[in-house]
Design an enzyme around this catalytic site. Sequence first.
Site, mmCIF file in Angstrom:
data_model
loop_
_atom_site.group_PDB
_atom_site.id
_atom_site.type_symbol
_atom_site.label_atom_id
_atom_site.label_comp_id
_atom_site.label_asym_id
_atom_site.label_seq_id
_atom_site.Cartn_x
_atom_site.Cartn_y
_atom_site.Cartn_z
ATOM 1 C CG ASP A 9 -1.986 -1.121 1.185
ATOM 2 O OD1 ASP A 9 -1.952 -1.932 0.241
ATOM 3 O OD2 ASP A 9 -2.808 -1.201 2.118
ATOM 4 C CE LYS A 107 -4.008 -4.412 1.240
ATOM 5 N NZ LYS A 107 -4.740 -3.375 1.990
ATOM 6 C CB CYS A 152 -2.196 -2.845 5.190
ATOM 7 S SG CYS A 152 -3.918 -2.301 5.049
HETATM 8 C C1 VGL Z 1 -4.779 0.703 5.669
HETATM 9 C C2 VGL Z 1 -6.391 1.573 7.026
HETATM 10 C C3 VGL Z 1 -7.337 1.417 6.051
HETATM 11 C C4 VGL Z 1 -3.335 0.328 5.491
HETATM 12 C C5 VGL Z 1 -5.716 0.534 4.670
HETATM 13 O O1 VGL Z 1 -2.865 0.247 4.336
HETATM 14 O O2 VGL Z 1 -2.649 0.109 6.527
HETATM 15 N N1 VGL Z 1 -5.122 1.202 6.849
HETATM 16 N N2 VGL Z 1 -6.987 0.903 4.864
#
Ligand code: VGL
Length: 198
Positions: A9, A107, A152
């Site tokens: 991410d 995802k 994540c």
């Molecule tokens: C994430 C919160 C919501 C992350 C993704 O990538 O850690 N955190 N969506």
Amino acid sequence: MTQALIVIDVQNDFCPDGALAVPSGDEIVPGINALMQQIPCVVLTQDWHPGDHASFATQHAGKSPYDIVDMPYGPQVLWPDHCVWGSAGAAFHPDLHTDPADLIIRKGFRREVDSYSAFFENDHVTPTGLEGYLRNRGIERLTLVGLATDFCVGYSALDAARLGFDVTVRRDLCRAIDLDGSLAAAEKSMREAGVALV
Ligand code: VGL
Ligand code: ZN
């Protein structure tokens, strides 16, 4: 042992000025790019939500970001709207090298269920397909980097260890949201699960 680098991410919304900015999230990009040159299989993940995703506080009347609600699959933190598919915020950080990636896995694309982990959605049973991909390629050892350490990256590391992969998290190439002690809790869980935090 065949090794993969899983880059979690590294998207604009998790970097400074993004919708769910992780402090110093952009600092890790050069180090991740360099590490890609040393590991034969590179996988990138992308948080990828519809605009009405159930993890967004805006979808819950009277709720604010960082409130916790009960979902059918358990407690869920509510977030500011982020990583809406196709938006600039959902794109990878512009300096992240994406050409070395063998696979990009998305995802969190189902409205009703969030997915922190790169392996399973937050119901802990719906697979993303990443496990099958890695096993098919004979990969046994994983290095995880990216955002955010306590969400994540952490959930991905825990799932990977539970699935039997040999897992290392490069703490220097991760950054955390750190909500109410969530970083310390995530690191404790990872250590207990046998994840190497280096
Ligand atoms: C994430 C919160 C919501 C992350 C993704 O990538 O850690 N955190 N969506
Ligand atoms: Zn998300």
